[in-house]
Write an enzyme that holds these catalytic residues in place. Structure first.
Site, PDB file in Angstrom:
ATOM      1  NE  ARG A   1      44.832  41.925  38.432  1.00  0.00           N
ATOM      2  CZ  ARG A   1      44.219  40.753  38.258  1.00  0.00           C
ATOM      3  NH1 ARG A   1      44.787  39.804  37.532  1.00  0.00           N
ATOM      4  NH2 ARG A   1      43.044  40.521  38.806  1.00  0.00           N
TER       5      ARG A   1
ATOM      6  CG  HIS B   1      41.326  40.678  43.858  1.00  0.00           C
ATOM      7  ND1 HIS B   1      40.883  41.684  43.020  1.00  0.00           N
ATOM      8  CD2 HIS B   1      41.372  39.547  43.076  1.00  0.00           C
ATOM      9  CE1 HIS B   1      40.678  41.196  41.816  1.00  0.00           C
ATOM     10  NE2 HIS B   1      40.965  39.913  41.820  1.00  0.00           N
TER      11      HIS B   1
ATOM     12  CD  GLN C   1      37.367  37.112  42.889  1.00  0.00           C
ATOM     13  OE1 GLN C   1      37.970  37.260  41.839  1.00  0.00           O
ATOM     14  NE2 GLN C   1      36.263  36.391  42.973  1.00  0.00           N
TER      15      GLN C   1
ATOM     16  CG  ASP D   1      43.735  32.681  45.223  1.00  0.00           C
ATOM     17  OD1 ASP D   1      43.752  32.287  44.038  1.00  0.00           O
ATOM     18  OD2 ASP D   1      44.178  33.797  45.573  1.00  0.00           O
TER      19      ASP D   1
ATOM     20  CB  CYS E   1      39.264  34.388  43.377  1.00  0.00           C
ATOM     21  SG  CYS E   1      40.967  33.875  43.641  1.00  0.00           S
TER      22      CYS E   1
ATOM     23  NE  ARG F   1      36.083  40.345  39.938  1.00  0.00           N
ATOM     24  CZ  ARG F   1      37.385  40.255  39.608  1.00  0.00           C
ATOM     25  NH1 ARG F   1      37.971  39.072  39.606  1.00  0.00           N
ATOM     26  NH2 ARG F   1      38.095  41.332  39.324  1.00  0.00           N
TER      27      ARG F   1
END
Ligand code: CP
Ligand code: NVA
Length: 305
Positions: free
Chosen positions: A103, A130, A133, A221, A261, A289
């Site tokens: 990340r 991402h 996700q 988000d 998310c 996830r």
């Protein structure tokens, strides 16, 4: 399957179907208490330049479930923080571990790392995408609606990294997507053009009401992503009117679901009543996830040392 998953488009439509089938199977095995230690003895290094709850815990628990081991590496605690070059770290870790999840603030950091790594590299969120996700999101949507329904996704809010991966994923899934963002915060022309050029059915509008009309999935988000903290006040003003409220939901399909998310900021991009309400599937989404990433890890790491 490509060695590295930096973008959701590094997964083909066929691989995506396989991954989701495997994820559903792994989910059932876990629920039934059936051991599935197929990555016995393998290690995953996880490099986090930014904070994380879901990505960190789901990858770590996922590796443990699979009989392997995950190492959390904070750049400040390893020599990267003292100026060791990323390419040197990539070459050294390749001699120790079977795969790496990163990340990073800049997508280029992950691409640079991957180009010097001989083991698979997974993007655990960058400023641009991402993919993990969105893999879990597609699994969640298919679990909810089945695979045959023509799903329309409405994204309401910031045209950010998660939005980008979701836009690109429409080319793999056949879902359509309408993004409603204020001017200046819409997804970049490059991503929208890319999604369209590979067959994605996407449109960008300003009004949340236009985007949610007949939508099956309403997705949002946070308005201030990690690294954008200095823009907080400006963004709060710009996104006024882009909150997913019960009123907005009434304009979607009657059986529409709400996704986020996470982490969520109740009272900003989503109301408490909506995220806690009957149409919210955010907790299933967060759980997936774990299962989706486990399927990805099995596919990428099985052949590694
Ligand atoms: N959705 C997500 O990636 O959450 P974390 O930042 O907690 O990992
Ligand atoms: N867009 C958010 C996603 C967090 C999972 C961010 O980048 O901070």
């Amino acid at each position: 399957m490509k060695k590295d998953i930096l973008s959701i488009l590094d997964i083909t439509a066929d691989d995506l179907n396989d991954l989701i089938r495997d994820a559903v199977h792994l989910k059932a095995m876990r629920a039934g208490g059936e051991a599935h230690k197929v990555l016995d003895g393998k290690s995953l290094a996880m490099i986090f330049e930014k904070p994380s709850t879901r990505t960190r815990v789901s990858f770590e628990v996922g590796m443990t479930d699979l009989g392997g081991h995950a190492l959390y590496l904070n750049p400040h605690d390893v020599q990267l923080g003292r100026g060791e070059e990323i390419r040197d770290m990539a070459r050294v870790l390749s001699r120790y571990v079977s795969g790496v999840m990163i990340r990073a603030y800049r997508h280029e950091t992950i691409a640079d790392y991957a180009s010097h790594s001989t083991v698979p590299v997974i993007n655990g969120l960058s400023d641009i995408e991402h993919p993990c996700q969105v893999l879990a999101d597609i699994m969640t949507i298919r679990e909810h609606f089945g695979q045959s329904r023509d799903v329309k996704i409405a994204w309401v809010g910031d045209g950010n990294n998660v939005c980008n991966s979701l836009l690109l994923s429409t080319a793999l899934t056949g879902m359509s997507m309408a993004v409603a963002s204020p001017k200046g915060y819409q997804p970049g022309q490059q991503v929208v053009g890319h999604a369209r050029s590979v067959g994605g059915d996407v449109m960008v509008v300003e009004s949340p009401y236009d985007a949610v009309m007949d939508a099956d999935v309403i997705y949002t988000d946070i308005w201030v992503s990690m690294g954008e903290e200095a823009e907080h006040d400006l963004r709060m003003k710009a996104f006024t009117g882009y909150c997913i409220s019960e009123d907005l939901l009434e304009h979607a399909a009657p059986d529409a679901v709400v996704m986020h998310c996470l982490p969520a900021h109740r009272g900003e991009e989503i109301t408490d009543a909506v995220i806690e309400g009957p149409q919210s599937i955010v907790w299933d989404q967060a759980e997936n996830r774990l299962h989706a990433q486990k399927a990805l890890l099995v596919k990428l790491l099985s052949a590694e040392k």
